[in-house]
Write a protein that holds these residues in place. Structure first.
Motif, short mmCIF file in Angstrom:
data_model
loop_
_atom_site.label_atom_id
_atom_site.label_comp_id
_atom_site.label_asym_id
_atom_site.label_seq_id
_atom_site.Cartn_x
_atom_site.Cartn_y
_atom_site.Cartn_z
N TYR A 46 34.07 40.47 46.30
CA TYR A 46 33.73 39.36 45.27
C TYR A 46 35.04 39.18 44.12
O TYR A 46 35.46 38.06 43.89
N LEU A 47 35.40 40.46 43.87
CA LEU A 47 36.52 40.22 42.80
C LEU A 47 37.79 39.77 43.40
O LEU A 47 38.59 39.14 42.75
N GLU A 48 38.09 40.20 44.59
CA GLU A 48 39.29 39.65 45.13
C GLU A 48 39.24 38.30 45.34
O GLU A 48 40.07 37.42 45.30
N ALA A 49 38.00 37.55 46.02
CA ALA A 49 37.72 36.38 46.11
C ALA A 49 38.11 35.49 44.77
O ALA A 49 38.83 34.54 44.86
N VAL A 50 37.76 35.88 43.98
CA VAL A 50 37.76 35.08 42.52
C VAL A 50 39.07 35.33 42.09
O VAL A 50 39.68 34.41 41.58
N ALA A 51 39.80 36.42 42.23
CA ALA A 51 41.23 36.52 41.81
C ALA A 51 42.13 35.60 42.69
O ALA A 51 43.05 35.23 41.79
N LEU A 52 41.75 35.48 43.82
CA LEU A 52 42.74 34.86 44.84
C LEU A 52 42.18 33.40 44.85
O LEU A 52 42.74 32.63 45.74
N GLU A 53 41.39 33.10 44.40
CA GLU A 53 40.69 31.75 44.26
C GLU A 53 40.31 31.23 45.76
O GLU A 53 40.35 30.23 45.95
N LEU A 54 39.82 32.33 46.29
CA LEU A 54 39.13 32.22 47.64
C LEU A 54 37.64 31.88 47.68
O LEU A 54 36.97 32.15 46.45
N SER A 116 43.98 34.86 31.87
CA SER A 116 44.83 35.95 31.56
C SER A 116 46.54 35.39 31.79
O SER A 116 47.32 36.20 31.21
N GLY A 117 46.56 34.41 32.37
CA GLY A 117 47.99 33.73 32.50
C GLY A 117 48.58 34.46 33.68
O GLY A 117 49.91 34.38 34.06
N LEU A 118 48.00 35.50 34.40
CA LEU A 118 48.65 36.09 35.53
C LEU A 118 48.51 35.47 36.88
O LEU A 118 47.41 34.81 36.92
N ASP A 119 49.48 35.43 37.83
CA ASP A 119 49.22 34.87 39.03
C ASP A 119 48.83 35.86 40.14
O ASP A 119 49.75 36.60 40.52
N TRP A 120 47.70 35.96 39.93
CA TRP A 120 46.90 37.14 40.85
C TRP A 120 47.29 37.00 42.32
O TRP A 120 47.65 38.21 42.77
N LYS A 121 47.41 35.72 42.99
CA LYS A 121 47.68 35.72 44.32
C LYS A 121 48.94 36.31 44.44
O LYS A 121 49.28 36.88 45.64
N ASP A 122 50.03 36.10 43.84
CA ASP A 122 51.29 36.44 43.84
C ASP A 122 51.57 37.66 43.88
O ASP A 122 52.03 38.43 44.44
N LEU A 123 50.84 38.33 42.88
CA LEU A 123 50.88 39.83 42.38
C LEU A 123 50.25 40.50 43.79
O LEU A 123 50.70 41.51 44.17
N TYR A 124 49.15 39.89 44.36
CA TYR A 124 48.50 40.69 45.35
C TYR A 124 49.55 40.56 46.69
O TYR A 124 49.80 41.63 47.46
#
Length: 133
Positions: A46-54, A116-124
């Motif tokens: 769930y956390l991964e999907a939310v962070a990556l906007e999936l 948070s202002g972070l680009d989670w997808k890019d970081l991942y």
């Protein structure tokens, strides 16, 4: 008979607790090592999907065979549970009955906006999140 004024458990309550716990041991298995924790796996998916906007994955109850089956638990340790409850002080037993009669509610999942202002997808994708999954 169990006193309702003492804070010390009676020997009967201790023995009932030991009998209950003894029946729950998994011989030769280590929790978290021999099989995945279904709740943690579901949370991280769930956390991964939310962070990556999936899309948020749907609950798949049949995906995890490590989830407890209430019927099987009661078949295996129902007698020990009843014995333990019978040795609880009256005031504790009443609290337990009141809370169980309130009914169980399943927590609903809700999305929380990321500020948070972070680009989670890019970081991942760049691997900067390490083994977090």
């Amino acid at each position: 008979s169990t006193s309702t004024t003492t804070k010390m458990p009676t020997p009967e309550l201790v023995e009932a607790a030991i009998n209950l716990i003894t029946r729950q041991r998994l011989s030769g298995m280590e929790l978290g090592e021999d099989f995945d924790n279904a709740a943690l796996t579901e949370f991280f998916n769930y956390l991964e999907a939310v962070a990556l906007e999936l899309p948020v994955p749907e609950d798949k109850d049949d995906e995890f065979d490590t989830r407890p089956d209430d019927r099987m638990i009661l078949e295996a340790v129902g007698e020990q549970i009843a014995d333990f409850r019978n040795h609880l002080p009256e005031n504790i037993a009443m609290i337990r009955k009141e809370s169980s009669s309130a009914g169980s509610r399943k927590r609903t999942k809700e999305s929380v906006p990321d500020d948070s202002g972070l680009d989670w997808k890019d970081l991942y994708l760049s691997g900067e999140l390490g083994g977090v999954k």
